[in-house]
Design a protein around this motif. Structure first.
Motif, short mmCIF file in Angstrom:
data_model
loop_
_atom_site.label_atom_id
_atom_site.label_comp_id
_atom_site.label_asym_id
_atom_site.label_seq_id
_atom_site.Cartn_x
_atom_site.Cartn_y
_atom_site.Cartn_z
N VAL A 167 -19.20 9.27 -16.81
CA VAL A 167 -18.69 10.51 -14.96
C VAL A 167 -19.87 9.14 -13.95
O VAL A 167 -19.30 8.75 -13.02
CB VAL A 167 -19.78 11.37 -15.05
N PHE A 168 -20.98 8.66 -14.52
CA PHE A 168 -20.99 7.18 -13.36
C PHE A 168 -20.42 6.43 -13.70
O PHE A 168 -20.82 5.80 -11.99
CB PHE A 168 -22.62 6.64 -14.09
N LEU A 169 -19.92 5.74 -14.53
CA LEU A 169 -18.87 4.48 -14.55
C LEU A 169 -17.81 5.06 -13.70
O LEU A 169 -17.60 4.58 -12.86
CB LEU A 169 -18.95 4.27 -15.58
N SER A 170 -17.11 6.41 -13.42
CA SER A 170 -15.77 6.63 -13.25
C SER A 170 -16.19 6.36 -11.33
O SER A 170 -15.18 5.97 -10.56
CB SER A 170 -15.45 7.59 -13.15
N PHE A 171 -17.76 7.41 -10.60
CA PHE A 171 -17.44 6.61 -9.25
C PHE A 171 -18.16 5.99 -9.11
O PHE A 171 -18.04 5.39 -7.80
CB PHE A 171 -18.74 8.39 -8.88
N ILE A 172 -19.02 5.30 -9.63
CA ILE A 172 -18.67 3.65 -9.57
C ILE A 172 -17.94 2.64 -9.08
O ILE A 172 -17.97 2.30 -7.97
CB ILE A 172 -20.46 3.04 -10.28
N PHE A 173 -17.00 2.73 -9.94
CA PHE A 173 -15.62 1.83 -9.59
C PHE A 173 -15.19 2.30 -8.85
O PHE A 173 -13.93 1.61 -8.29
CB PHE A 173 -15.13 1.99 -10.57
N VAL A 174 -14.96 4.03 -8.37
CA VAL A 174 -14.25 4.36 -7.32
C VAL A 174 -14.55 3.23 -6.38
O VAL A 174 -14.13 3.14 -4.89
CB VAL A 174 -14.43 5.47 -6.94
N ILE A 175 -16.01 3.40 -5.85
CA ILE A 175 -17.02 2.67 -5.05
C ILE A 175 -16.20 1.03 -4.67
O ILE A 175 -16.36 0.50 -4.04
CB ILE A 175 -18.11 2.91 -5.21
N LEU A 176 -16.74 0.22 -6.09
CA LEU A 176 -16.14 -0.74 -5.80
C LEU A 176 -15.13 -1.14 -5.76
O LEU A 176 -14.12 -1.66 -5.69
CB LEU A 176 -16.35 -1.84 -7.27
N PHE A 177 -13.83 -0.09 -6.04
CA PHE A 177 -11.91 -0.07 -5.46
C PHE A 177 -12.03 -0.17 -4.53
O PHE A 177 -11.50 -0.67 -3.56
CB PHE A 177 -11.45 0.81 -6.31
N GLY A 178 -13.12 0.85 -3.00
CA GLY A 178 -13.31 0.92 -2.07
C GLY A 178 -13.44 -0.18 -1.38
O GLY A 178 -12.59 -0.57 -0.35
#
Length: 494
Positions: free
Chosen positions: A313-324
């Protein structure tokens, strides 16, 4: 203050997402996991007495609960004003939906592009692993994740706006009193300092002072709440006192396919590109902060200090932010080329692709979650336990333990709240051995050991690699309920 259309768009997205979650979670009258009913017991006890359960009277022996109670207090108003499960689901899904606002604020802070921020908010909200862990379950994930995001937002503003401390301190107390898993955030901040030291970047006095505060306050809370548990179980508290044989199954190692399906192909690939870029080429303290959080999650998963689903769960939103951040950098590059006039088209194409490979799968996870809740037929068997003697002790596999106490109001021998069970390792071995026995005499000895008067056979036994109970039927065991589950009574006088 001038009204901005993006606020309306964000509000509409929040309402639509919250509506989707509430619609799908309300399709079943029950939660889909046993731990939700442990939470429900705590919430209902707070509504009745004003405090959570400390000493459990529905367990075969004495035990005391060690819990961080804030989540249960937040959910209590739903029980005070309504006896319906749907009231709790409304609050739970509302809290989980705040993820959209958290991701939007963070990406707006570090990316400065409102369109990309909206894209990232939608991506994070429809993360399959996040939906799976919060849609129809009653656990602290629903406030742990959004609260962590809001804390990240204020922390990123702390260096340039010291007044942010007025918001971040109450939020920190809120977060730390909600879940021991907030260690992820603290360790991530430590890695952030290490990365800044390596990069020879200065960290503001406010960031340092706050980091001391959150670390010391966390340790203080953990020592107060889990003092007795540390004295009884020692270092096993770190693993929630989970039975040794069960640790490999609950703390499974990371594998690439699981990461890929939880995070998504594009956020994973371009997130790693962003990490490489900002570690070795470009510089950004905000990106370093999330790389630090990423390192924290991977380290805790490596040493099996957090459950895989929480880490994902933590990895999912961290990678979304880095993708942004990658999207923002790509827009900066495109503006330097002849394709500058096609930037909006580029964002539209990216949005469509993400919708097809990220949002649509998340939507289907919501839809499929309806079938994962406990069925009324399944719960009916546990409700039948109210008809047997009030001093009965019921043996079952751990996953059925909370259902016995919540619906049947009977004592169980083991459940999944292992951290409060003194001899959890031995109990787990005995229970699994009971269901695996080929002959009734050894099975009867185990029942006698715990003074059990009944035992349950349900579909949950398959999760413990048990396919068949060899010693039944037998005249020593009377089948008193035979529908979705089987309830057997031990005959004493044979």
């Amino acid at each position: 203050m001038k009204f901005k259309p993006r606020y309306l768009i964000l509000f509409v997205l929040f309402v639509i997402y919250f509506g989707f979650r509430l619609y799908f979670s309300s399709q079943t009258p029950y939660f889909h996991d046993d731990n939700s009913y442990f939470s429900l017991r705590q919430i209902e006890n707070i509504a009745e007495t004003g405090k959570p359960i400390s000493t459990d009277n529905l367990f075969q022996s004495d035990r005391e609960f060690a819990i961080l109670p804030l989540y249960y207090y937040i959910m209590t108003p739903a029980v005070l004003f309504s006896n319906e499960i749907i009231a709790i689901k409304i609050i739970n899904n509302f809290l989980a939906s705040l993820l959209i606002l958290g991701v939007y604020l963070i990406t707006s802070q570090i990316i400065k592009n409102r369109k990309i921020s909206l894209i990232c908010s939608i991506l994070a909200a429809f993360s399959p692993v996040y939906i799976n862990q919060t849609l129809n379950t009653l656990n602290e994930f629903s406030i742990l994740i959004p609260a962590s995001l809001f804390l990240f937002y204020f922390y990123l503003r702390l260096e340039n706006n010291p007044k942010t401390i007025n918001y971040i301190i109450p939020l920190t107390i809120f977060l730390l009193l909600s879940s021991a898993a907030s260690i992820i955030v603290i360790l991530g901040i430590i890695f952030y300092f290490i990365l800044n030291f390596i990069e020879d970047k200065k960290v503001s006095r406010y960031e340092i002072e706050y980091s001391y505060f959150i670390t010391l306050f966390y340790l203080w809370i953990i020592l107060i709440i889990y003092k007795t548990s540390f004295q009884e179980f020692g270092h096993n508290v770190i693993f929630s006192n989970i039975p040794t044989n069960l640790i490999p199954h609950l703390y499974t190692p990371l594998n690439f396919l699981e990461i890929l399906t939880s995070i998504g192909l594009l956020p994973l690939i371009f997130g790693f590109i962003t990490i490489f870029s900002y570690l070795f080429i470009q510089k950004s303290k905000a990106v370093l902060f999330f790389i630090g959080q990423l390192a924290s999650v991977f380290l805790l998963l490596l040493f099996k200090l957090i459950r895989l689903e929480l880490g994902l769960v933590f990895l999912s939103f961290i990678f979304v932010i880095l993708f942004g951040k990658f999207l923002q950098d790509s827009l900066v590059y495109i503006k330097k080329t002849k394709f500058e006039k096609h930037i909006n088209l580029y964002l539209i194409v990216i949005s469509i692709i993400l919708c097809l490979i990220q949002v649509v799968p998340g939507f289907f996870v919501m839809k499929n979650k309806i079938n994962e809740g406990y069925s009324p037929e399944h719960i009916k068997g546990f409700m039948y336990l109210t008809n047997i003697s009030s001093d009965s002790i019921v043996l079952s596999v751990p996953k059925d333990g909370h259902l016995i106490t919540y619906f049947g109001h009977k004592k169980n021998i083991i459940d999944t709240h292992y951290i409060s069970i003194k001899d959890s390792n031995q109990r787990y071995i005995d229970v699994i051995q009971f269901y695996s026995e080929n002959f009734k005499i050894p099975a009867l000895r185990i029942l006698e050991k715990y003074n059990a008067s009944h035992f349950i056979v349900s579909k949950s036994i398959s999760e413990y690699n048990i396919s068949k109970i060899s010693f039944i039927p037998d005249e020593c065991f009377k089948l008193i309920f035979n529908e979705s589950i089987q309830i057997y009574e031990i005959r004493k006088n044979i």
